[in-house]
Write a protein that holds these residues in place. Structure first.
Motif, PDB file in Angstrom:
ATOM      1  N   ALA A  81       0.559  -1.552   0.409  1.00 52.33           N
ATOM      2  CA  ALA A  81       0.199   0.320  -0.065  1.00 52.33           C
ATOM      3  C   ALA A  81       0.605   1.613   0.098  1.00 52.33           C
ATOM      4  N   GLU A  82       2.274   1.380   1.034  1.00 50.96           N
ATOM      5  CA  GLU A  82       2.939   2.327   0.852  1.00 50.96           C
ATOM      6  C   GLU A  82       4.277   2.633  -0.458  1.00 50.96           C
ATOM      7  N   VAL A  83       3.464   1.525  -1.328  1.00 51.20           N
ATOM      8  CA  VAL A  83       4.906   1.317  -2.337  1.00 51.20           C
ATOM      9  C   VAL A  83       4.502   2.437  -3.260  1.00 51.20           C
ATOM     10  N   LEU A  84       2.399   1.623  -3.671  1.00 54.96           N
ATOM     11  CA  LEU A  84       2.054   2.111  -4.334  1.00 54.96           C
ATOM     12  C   LEU A  84       0.648   3.328  -4.156  1.00 54.96           C
ATOM     13  N   GLY A  85       1.590   3.987  -3.544  1.00 54.44           N
ATOM     14  CA  GLY A  85       0.665   5.547  -3.054  1.00 54.44           C
ATOM     15  C   GLY A  85      -0.863   5.060  -2.591  1.00 54.44           C
ATOM     16  N   MET A  86      -1.343   4.222  -1.742  1.00 52.36           N
ATOM     17  CA  MET A  86      -2.299   3.984  -1.002  1.00 52.36           C
ATOM     18  C   MET A  86      -2.362   5.916   0.037  1.00 52.36           C
ATOM     19  N   THR A  87      -3.540   5.953   0.716  1.00 57.41           N
ATOM     20  CA  THR A  87      -3.729   7.517   1.557  1.00 57.41           C
ATOM     21  C   THR A  87      -3.250   7.110   2.846  1.00 57.41           C
ATOM     22  N   GLY A  88      -4.301   5.360   3.594  1.00 55.11           N
ATOM     23  CA  GLY A  88      -3.429   5.048   4.484  1.00 55.11           C
ATOM     24  C   GLY A  88      -4.344   3.330   4.567  1.00 55.11           C
ATOM     25  N   VAL A  89      -4.567   2.974   6.102  1.00 58.58           N
ATOM     26  CA  VAL A  89      -3.904   1.400   6.021  1.00 58.58           C
ATOM     27  C   VAL A  89      -4.822   1.178   7.191  1.00 58.58           C
ATOM     28  N   VAL A  90      -6.596   0.703   7.201  1.00 61.39           N
ATOM     29  CA  VAL A  90      -7.212   0.745   8.332  1.00 61.39           C
ATOM     30  C   VAL A  90      -7.358  -0.716   8.958  1.00 61.39           C
ATOM     31  N   GLU A 115     -11.007  -4.926  13.409  1.00 67.90           N
ATOM     32  CA  GLU A 115     -10.010  -5.086  15.487  1.00 67.90           C
ATOM     33  C   GLU A 115      -9.886  -6.901  15.011  1.00 67.90           C
ATOM     34  N   HIS A 116      -9.955  -7.948  14.499  1.00 65.45           N
ATOM     35  CA  HIS A 116      -9.317  -8.970  14.111  1.00 65.45           C
ATOM     36  C   HIS A 116      -8.353  -9.661  13.796  1.00 65.45           C
ATOM     37  N   CYS A 117      -7.483  -8.139  12.655  1.00 60.65           N
ATOM     38  CA  CYS A 117      -6.662  -8.563  12.001  1.00 60.65           C
ATOM     39  C   CYS A 117      -4.843  -8.688  12.942  1.00 60.65           C
ATOM     40  N   ALA A 118      -4.398  -8.877  12.533  1.00 66.07           N
ATOM     41  CA  ALA A 118      -2.858  -9.696  12.848  1.00 66.07           C
ATOM     42  C   ALA A 118      -2.626  -8.346  13.815  1.00 66.07           C
ATOM     43  N   ASP A 119      -1.790  -8.064  14.870  1.00 65.03           N
ATOM     44  CA  ASP A 119      -0.957  -6.730  14.922  1.00 65.03           C
ATOM     45  C   ASP A 119      -0.124  -6.028  14.551  1.00 65.03           C
ATOM     46  N   VAL A 120      -0.161  -5.473  13.966  1.00 63.16           N
ATOM     47  CA  VAL A 120       1.074  -3.829  13.200  1.00 63.16           C
ATOM     48  C   VAL A 120       2.067  -4.357  14.328  1.00 63.16           C
ATOM     49  N   TYR A 121       2.111  -3.741  15.509  1.00 63.08           N
ATOM     50  CA  TYR A 121       3.220  -3.807  16.550  1.00 63.08           C
ATOM     51  C   TYR A 121       3.770  -5.329  16.787  1.00 63.08           C
ATOM     52  N   SER A 122       3.760  -6.569  16.185  1.00 64.53           N
ATOM     53  CA  SER A 122       4.324  -7.703  16.164  1.00 64.53           C
ATOM     54  C   SER A 122       5.566  -7.691  15.643  1.00 64.53           C
ATOM     55  N   SER A 123       6.944  -8.321  15.669  1.00 60.58           N
ATOM     56  CA  SER A 123       7.926  -8.181  15.396  1.00 60.58           C
ATOM     57  C   SER A 123       7.962  -8.319  13.822  1.00 60.58           C
ATOM     58  N   LYS A 124       7.185 -10.091  13.724  1.00 63.29           N
ATOM     59  CA  LYS A 124       7.121 -10.570  12.373  1.00 63.29           C
ATOM     60  C   LYS A 124       6.282  -9.322  11.073  1.00 63.29           C
ATOM     61  N   THR A 125       5.037  -8.693  11.519  1.00 59.49           N
ATOM     62  CA  THR A 125       4.682  -8.017  10.777  1.00 59.49           C
ATOM     63  C   THR A 125       5.740  -6.523  10.338  1.00 59.49           C
ATOM     64  N   ILE A 126       6.245  -6.147  10.961  1.00 55.91           N
ATOM     65  CA  ILE A 126       7.104  -4.866  11.676  1.00 55.91           C
ATOM     66  C   ILE A 126       8.091  -5.270  10.077  1.00 55.91           C
ATOM     67  N   ARG A 127       8.876  -6.868  10.547  1.00 59.38           N
ATOM     68  CA  ARG A 127       9.536  -6.971   9.184  1.00 59.38           C
ATOM     69  C   ARG A 127       8.973  -7.133   7.886  1.00 59.38           C
ATOM     70  N   SER A 128       7.816  -7.639   7.988  1.00 57.89           N
ATOM     71  CA  SER A 128       7.411  -8.086   6.375  1.00 57.89           C
ATOM     72  C   SER A 128       6.928  -6.662   5.985  1.00 57.89           C
ATOM     73  N   THR A 129       6.565  -6.002   6.567  1.00 58.79           N
ATOM     74  CA  THR A 129       6.673  -3.635   6.171  1.00 58.79           C
ATOM     75  C   THR A 129       7.730  -3.023   5.701  1.00 58.79           C
ATOM     76  N   GLN A 130       8.862  -4.032   5.650  1.00 64.39           N
ATOM     77  CA  GLN A 130       9.968  -4.034   5.645  1.00 64.39           C
ATOM     78  C   GLN A 130      10.704  -1.717   5.968  1.00 64.39           C
ATOM     79  N   GLY A 131       9.152  -1.739   6.896  1.00 63.92           N
ATOM     80  CA  GLY A 131       9.990  -0.360   7.200  1.00 63.92           C
ATOM     81  C   GLY A 131       8.272   1.135   6.653  1.00 63.92           C
ATOM     82  N   ALA A 132       7.510   0.129   6.181  1.00 61.84           N
ATOM     83  CA  ALA A 132       6.809   1.038   5.244  1.00 61.84           C
ATOM     84  C   ALA A 132       5.683   1.616   6.250  1.00 61.84           C
ATOM     85  N   LEU A 133       5.594   0.906   8.108  1.00 67.26           N
ATOM     86  CA  LEU A 133       4.473   1.576   8.387  1.00 67.26           C
ATOM     87  C   LEU A 133       4.914   2.772   8.860  1.00 67.26           C
TER      88      LEU A 133
END
Lengths: 250, 250
Positions: A126-135, A138-156
């Motif tokens: 979403a970040e690479v392709l210029g989206m405004t934001g990601v919503v 409530e039941h999604c995986a936590d954005v601040y877990s180490s695995k999520t952060i690693r997968s974003t490559q810093g895009a978060l």
């Protein structure tokens, strides 16, 4: 220069607790593991409290106000979730949620995406392709877990991330005349479809897809043309294709 | 109806060894774990030797010549790599590599893609988007590991998979006038590029990309337009976008 050598040090024990979601939410903090992610956080001016580094592995960054603390390899291992940590880990403040101005924008909504790697990869796309934001629902995986952060490559650190009840959020979108799009088997061809300038696009659970109650609210359904025997694409791949197509149609 | 109740049974001990790549290659066999993958294998007429099933969890499939063996939950657990196996696991013969007729076709070449989930996801995408075959270089993750198979969602049974030295294979492609495409930062815009009817498209390692020696052989370089601060897409997402675009240009 402060130095900590024991994993029993109270500060280390406290920071180690940030590996658990419950404690992250209580503290409003999370861990950033590794040189690349840390530099992305610094370049995004994220507020960092501590940086723990192993002087045998790396130097502390110059461009930060965080307290830099020399420590042993053992401490880095205790704070890290990876089998071979890079020797540097920071404690960061969770950024405040931005005020979402829903008069315009291109939002990605994730409903019950369970795998942290998938949530992270979609944020990256979403970040690479210029989206405004990601919503995130409530039941999604936590954005601040180490695995999520690693997968974003810093895009978060470079795109607003909101956490919302998606039923309520889609009502808000509706009030602001931002149409809700979703993918489905029997929608318009993604290639042919005319898409609005502002929109929110919904992606769902890895196995079950988008929940029917949310899908009901979609103003437009898009279908990725498929030519094989396999019934579906991985959710991160489907999101990549759809976001690319919507981006290239601007 | 044959029944095995001990994990010490010689047949079970032998089949359990198929969890290791070395033994899979020696035996020319691999394990298929779970009802969905097994049905995909049967529908693709893959040759199955044994089907082990827990009668408390499921029935054996009707439409197979394999020997169906009732067994305990403990045995299923011993054969499975997942924390909660579904109660059915088969021993399958590796299919013979198809003769690749390189006069025409649309091939996906993977150079040193390390993560089994990525290899599996790209195979799934290639099958869904109607590619002719997937060619794995020598350093890719093993296609017959349980994680790769699971990520394909069964697509590997429906698309030819070749394992080749890619340097030699790209020579062969050249001799058959099939152009080699690759993605790069400074190529033609994916959206604008004219692409040939037959081609091979190359994707590379998660961190390092395609090896320079192979990239040198590409006749055409394609670039996915990017709008954010993050430098790159996940390889499965990049492959999804490129294969979608090439598919929709047919």
């Amino acid at each position: 220069m402060k130095q900590i050598l024991s994993v029993q040090n109270p500060l280390i024990k406290q920071c180690k607790k940030l590996k658990a979601k419950k404690y992250r939410e209580e503290q409003g903090q999370f861990l950033i593991d590794g040189q690349h992610l840390l530099q992305e956080a610094i370049s995004a001016q994220l507020s960092l409290e501590y940086i723990f580094y192993d002087p045998n592995r790396c130097d502390p960054p110059q461009n930060t106000d965080a307290e830099c603390i020399e420590c042993s390899e053992e401490i880095i291992r205790a704070l890290s979730d990876t089998p071979s940590p890079q020797g540097i880990i920071a404690v960061a403040e969770m950024p405040n949620e931005p005020d979402s101005d829903l008069s315009a924008g291109r939002y990605v909504l994730l409903d019950d995406v369970q795998d942290p790697g998938n949530v992270g990869t979609i944020i990256r796309t979403a970040e690479v392709l210029g989206m405004t934001g990601v919503v995130l629902g409530e039941h999604c995986a936590d954005v601040y877990s180490s695995k999520t952060i690693r997968s974003t490559q810093g895009a978060l650190f470079h795109i607003p991330i909101l956490r919302r009840n998606l039923q309520a959020f889609t009502e808000e979108l509706h009030q602001h005349h931002i149409p809700l799009l979703a993918t489905a088997m029997n929608g318009e061809s993604l290639e042919e479809a005319e898409v609005p300038l502002n929109f929110a696009i919904l992606f769902g659970n890895e196995g079950k897809g988008v929940s029917p109650a949310l899908l009901d609210k979609a103003a437009q359904l898009l279908t990725i043309p498929m030519a094989g025997k396999t019934e579906s694409l991985n959710v991160t791949v489907a999101a990549g294709i759809v976001l690319y197509r919507l981006h290239s149609k601007r």
